[in-house]
Motif scaffolding. Structure first.
Motif, PDB file in Angstrom:
ATOM      1  N   ASN A 158      -7.532  -2.068  -4.148  1.00 31.25           N
ATOM      2  CA  ASN A 158      -7.510  -0.512  -3.720  1.00 31.25           C
ATOM      3  C   ASN A 158      -8.997   0.080  -3.919  1.00 31.25           C
ATOM      4  O   ASN A 158      -9.823  -0.482  -4.189  1.00 31.25           O
ATOM      5  CB  ASN A 158      -6.599   0.543  -4.380  1.00 31.25           C
ATOM      6  CG  ASN A 158      -6.773   0.376  -5.916  1.00 31.25           C
ATOM      7  OD1 ASN A 158      -7.884   0.130  -6.247  1.00 31.25           O
ATOM      8  ND2 ASN A 158      -5.923   1.059  -6.519  1.00 31.25           N
ATOM      9  N   LYS A 202       1.587   3.235  -7.165  1.00 32.31           N
ATOM     10  CA  LYS A 202       0.026   2.695  -6.548  1.00 32.31           C
ATOM     11  C   LYS A 202       0.106   1.484  -6.008  1.00 32.31           C
ATOM     12  O   LYS A 202       0.934   0.690  -5.939  1.00 32.31           O
ATOM     13  CB  LYS A 202      -0.806   2.578  -7.875  1.00 32.31           C
ATOM     14  CG  LYS A 202      -1.079   4.380  -8.513  1.00 32.31           C
ATOM     15  CD  LYS A 202      -1.727   4.097  -9.842  1.00 32.31           C
ATOM     16  CE  LYS A 202      -2.075   5.609 -10.457  1.00 32.31           C
ATOM     17  NZ  LYS A 202      -2.897   6.318 -10.064  1.00 32.31           N
ATOM     18  N   ASP A 203      -1.049   1.176  -5.423  1.00 27.48           N
ATOM     19  CA  ASP A 203      -1.266  -0.084  -4.624  1.00 27.48           C
ATOM     20  C   ASP A 203      -0.717  -1.254  -5.727  1.00 27.48           C
ATOM     21  O   ASP A 203      -1.291  -1.216  -6.644  1.00 27.48           O
ATOM     22  CB  ASP A 203      -2.612  -0.232  -4.166  1.00 27.48           C
ATOM     23  CG  ASP A 203      -2.770   0.624  -2.925  1.00 27.48           C
ATOM     24  OD1 ASP A 203      -1.972   1.211  -2.464  1.00 27.48           O
ATOM     25  OD2 ASP A 203      -3.976   0.562  -2.401  1.00 27.48           O
ATOM     26  N   THR A 210       0.823  -1.224  -0.071  1.00 31.05           N
ATOM     27  CA  THR A 210      -0.116  -0.088  -0.057  1.00 31.05           C
ATOM     28  C   THR A 210       0.753   1.382   0.034  1.00 31.05           C
ATOM     29  O   THR A 210       0.410   2.264  -0.226  1.00 31.05           O
ATOM     30  CB  THR A 210      -0.923   0.212   1.096  1.00 31.05           C
ATOM     31  OG1 THR A 210      -0.207  -0.349   2.259  1.00 31.05           O
ATOM     32  CG2 THR A 210      -1.928  -1.107   1.036  1.00 31.05           C
TER      33      THR A 210
END
Lengths: 459, 430
Positions: B362, A405-406, A390
């Protein structure tokens, strides 16, 4: 206090028997955008007995804690072992024993705060965030605290009492940017009751500021380039590497069912820079986050070296697995609730620190990633693992670049550990997570930053 | 006190101590479990537990406590705790309880366990797999009987109970020959009885075949956009992110990407996802939800169109959107019109995904993770089991990329899913 003299029940033990009285106390408070969304305290307690007769286990439990019910539970567990005995005989077994008498409790020293004071504490944190960072889409603050109190007596002669607490505050921030949602969380706290762990809200503000800064980095982040990459796993990730990727494969129940680690004892499985230990209760003179002095089978817990300078040296055991593999008991049998039987669990599993500096490690990478924070992780009997990432950053020409980004990283743990070329000289502990093998249970984990190669997801 | 009297007593006590509104629930659990490890039955376990949960609302402030004791002293203490937790909280007009509905008592499932038959079925299973699947290790698992007697009461006079009994089977396994081994895999089912051989339940035979073949799994050195055929074993996990965007938390925080999508197309018209809480087709039933409302059977997504969010009473009051009429239990995806064999034949390049080990998606639904227990498919044929393969995509977008849904379905006793083929998923090897 649940402390109770159980010695008078020894006379009820006709076979190998463990008798446990346990209470778990939880506090959960959740604030979402300043509103109290959850406000709960709970207590679950009871008694259980486990009996082994001719290799068959009988287990019974009851939430009522009284002398009469304790006698009934011992009898039920014995009858359950007898029931299996009418169907099958696995042969008389004699387990190793390492008996111990101990008392260890970690109650907070000062006055215990009430629910209203805890809510007020969280509200101050929320007010700080809402005033300083009005651009957030949402803010969630969760207090999660657990006290585990256990009283154990066994037919072998062990008598133990423990009260092991932990308390954490989760701060979850989310923000919209260019039509996309971004979220990042920070876990604060550790072992101890709320009053010992959290003195004043202001102590947490620096960590919250860092979380916000990292979230802003993420809103400007890029997708990672997928494939096998050089990475620095931050010290905050080393624990999950130790626990998920290696630890599970060296739990003896997995070894007995064919885990890849079964084939590698006394072989070089990692870089000589890697040593991995499951500590029972103490590291460098300090109490570990989840100290275990006596396990729930009544074995005095001792440290277990799993990897020593890259060589696989041992497994984590309960009494039955140690007997089957002809190895020493280690004190890794643990149960989450009174109604659970003890199974092999890690305690405080860490990669030991090395000699490198984090800055030098980052500077040594031309094209790779610095991976800082994970969400979840899973392991496999093959030692293939994955962690959700994360928070991470590109490394370009030895310098930290854009956030990513994740994503997810994966690898074969023993291959990844062989690729380790640098290990930092610091050490970070964590006990915020719960390991979810059959029963959920608190575990400690930790380690230094590690330079290695992993497969990273992305585009 | 009898169980209903306990809830009457708690409701009256909370009112006398200042609660404007209250709700109480009591769950009594009895469990019997035959457990095996390393292919041998090793333990018989009997457990009893109780959970009494009390919630008090005073001036819109909510406090909740739970305990597992039913003696008067403990109950009195819990009432005090619920009241003090409520007084300690902050007011929120969204804290509320369900309005009066006529009292009902429900019963479902099998009301008494058969210990001998439990042993017979489990021993039969372990004896069979030992010879039929010689390279597969059955690490752990077992068969359980679970009896749950659940009572609900609130201060508006809602009075429900549900007495339910069922069996549960779970097995975890790994295959190994010499030093070649598979990933672990597992399956489980909730059952109304023990008439069926355990080897014949769910998709177990196919999973065991895959496990044995996986010892020869290969990585591949390529990256492409292809199809994935999601097996029923993996379907719940793949639907989970979408369901998250229908839940209280995502709507209250404003992060739901589906917050304006009721009545709109969010998936291929081939997809109909239902919640069947009352269906006799499932081993487990859910007659009423945690707020004290009776559940109804309803589609969540029908022909690709979103029909409902999954908001609780509080979620509804916080957001001004409609409360869900179902608690989302017993999910099913309607079967399609193509045979699985033909679905595979129609696949040019992709993988059959039986288990997914990935990071949590996400907020935008992007996910990536490892394809476990999976096969490579090329030109309409299953070629070989794969390892060290990552798949990535978007959990919401992929619902619109559904190409085919199989006729065949698998019933797990609490959900029922077919095989679903999805296009445009990124599949990458080492």
């Amino acid at each position: 206090m649940l402390k109770k003299d159980l010695s008078k029940f020894k006379n009820e033990f006709a076979e190998y028997t463990e008798l446990r009285v346990q209470e778990n106390r939880n506090i959960n408070i959740t604030l979402v955008n300043g509103d109290v969304m959850g406000n709960q305290s709970s207590v679950s307690s009871g008694i259980s007995a486990r009996v082994n007769k001719n290799g068959n286990w009988g287990f019974a439990s009851n939430p009522v804690i009284s002398d009469i019910e304790i006698e009934k539970v011992i009898l039920s567990a014995t009858e359950n072992a007898n029931f299996l005995g009418t169907k099958q005989s696995r042969g008389k077994v004699t387990f190793q024993k390492r008996i111990h008498k101990s008392e260890n409790e970690f109650y907070a020293k000062g006055e215990i705060k009430g629910q209203s004071e805890k809510i007020a504490f969280l509200k101050k944190i929320d007010s700080y965030i809402s005033e300083k960072y009005p651009d957030l889409l949402s803010r969630t603050i969760v207090l999660s605290a657990l006290d585990m109190e256990k009283n154990l007596i066994t037919s072998d002669g062990t008598e133990s009492y423990s009260m092991i607490p932990k308390a954490h505050i989760y701060v979850i921030l989310s923000k919209q940017s260019e039509g996309e949602n971004f979220e990042l969380y920070k876990v604060l706290g550790g072992s101890g009751q709320f009053e010992d762990v959290f003195k004043k809200p202001e102590d947490l503000f620096a960590d919250i500021d860092e979380c916000y800064k990292n979230l802003i980095d993420k809103t400007k982040g890029v997708h990672a380039n997928s494939g096998m990459k050089d990475v620095i796993l931050d010290a905050k990730l080393a624990g999950i590497l130790a626990h998920e990727a290696i630890g599970h494969t060296t739990e003896a129940d997995f070894v007995l069912s064919g885990s890849v680690a079964a084939d590698y004892l006394d072989q070089q499985v990692a870089s000589p820079l890697i040593s991995l230990v499951d500590f029972a209760n103490t590291y460098n003179g300090e109490t570990c986050p989840v100290p275990v002095y006596v396990d729930d089978e009544g074995t005095k817990a001792e440290d277990q070296v799993i990897i020593d300078k890259g060589v696989l040296k041992g497994y984590m055991h309960n009494k039955e697995s140690a007997l089957q593999l002809g190895q020493n008991i280690t004190g890794n049998a643990r149960a989450y609730s009174f109604a659970d039987e003890p199974i092999i669990r890690m305690r405080n599993t860490v990669i030991l620190p090395g000699k490198s500096k984090l800055a030098d490690m980052i500077a040594s990478i031309e094209d790779g990633y610095y991976l800082v924070q994970s969400s979840n992780g899973q392991a496999d009997s093959t030692s293939e693992f994955m962690f959700g990432i994360t928070l991470g950053y590109e490394i370009r020409n030895g310098k930290i670049g854009k956030a990513i980004k994740d994503t997810t990283i994966s690898g074969i743990a023993f291959d990844v550990l062989k690729s380790v070329t640098m290990v930092s000289d610091d050490m970070v502990w964590d006990c915020s997570g719960m390991c979810g093998k059959k029963q959920s249970i608190p575990v400690g984990m930790g380690g230094p930053a590690v330079k290695c190669k992993v497969n990273i997801g992305g585009r | 006190m009898k169980y209903k009297e306990i809830l009457d007593y708690c409701t009256a006590e909370m009112k006398s101590k200042g609660a404007d509104k209250s709700k109480c629930s009591l769950n009594l659990d009895e469990k019997r479990e035959l457990y095996f490890n390393n292919g041998k039955i090793s333990m018989f376990r009997t457990t009893y537990n109780a959970k009494l949960q009390l919630s008090a609302i005073i001036g819109d402030k909510l406090g909740t406590t739970s305990l597992n004791k039913l003696d008067k002293e403990s109950i009195d203490s819990a009432v005090e705790k619920a009241i003090s937790n409520s007084n300690a909280s902050q007011p929120d007009p969204a804290n509320d309880i369900s309005e009066f509905q006529p009292a009902e008592d429900f019963t479902s499932g099998v009301m008494a366990p058969d210990n001998d038959k439990m042993y017979f079925r489990l021993n039969e299973f372990l004896t069979h797999v030992k010879s039929a699947y010689p390279i597969t290790h059955f690490e752990e698992g077992g068969i359980s009987y679970i009896r749950s007697n659940y009572f609900f009461r609130n201060s508006n006079g809602v009075d429900y109970s549900h007495d339910q009994g069922l069996y549960q089977f779970m097995t975890m396994f790994t295959s190994k020959k010499d030093k070649k081994m598979s990933s672990f895999n597992y399956t489980y089912k909730l059952m109304k009885g023990l008439d069926e051989k355990l080897i014949d339940i769910v998709n177990l035979k196919a999973l065991l075949k895959q496990s044995a073949e996986e010892i020869d799994a290969r990585p591949f050195n390529q990256k492409f956009e292809g199809d994935i055929i999601i097996t029923p074993d993996c379907m719940g996990e793949m639907l989970s992110p979408m369901l998250g965007h229908l839940s209280d938390y995502s709507h209250i925080t404003g992060s739901s990407l589906l917050k304006d999508s009721i009545g709109k197309k969010i998936a291929s018209e081939k997809l109909t996802l239902r919640s069947n809480p009352l269906s006799d087709g499932f081993a487990v039933k859910s007659f009423f939800n945690d707020d004290g409302y009776k559940n109804v059977e309803m589609p969540i997504v029908e022909n690709g169109v979103l029909k409902t969010f999954l908001l609780s009473l509080k979620g509804s009051k916080k957001t001004g959107k409609e409360r869900a009429l179902t608690d989302g239990s017993n999910m099913s995806v309607d079967a399609g019109d193509i045979k699985l064999a033909d679905m595979i034949k129609n696949t040019k390049k992709g993988i059959m995904l039986a288990r997914f080990s990935g990071g949590n998606p996400n907020d935008n639904g992007d996910f990536s993770g490892i394809a476990k227990n999976s096969y490579y498919i090329e030109n309409g044929e299953i070629k070989y089991p794969v390892k060290e393969i990552m798949v990535s995509g978007n959990a919401l977008k992929m619902l619109n990329d559904i190409e085919e849904i199989s006729r065949e379905t698998v019933d797990y006793g609490f959900c029922k899913y077919p095989w679903v083929k999805i296009k445009n998923i990124t599949i990458s090897g080492k």
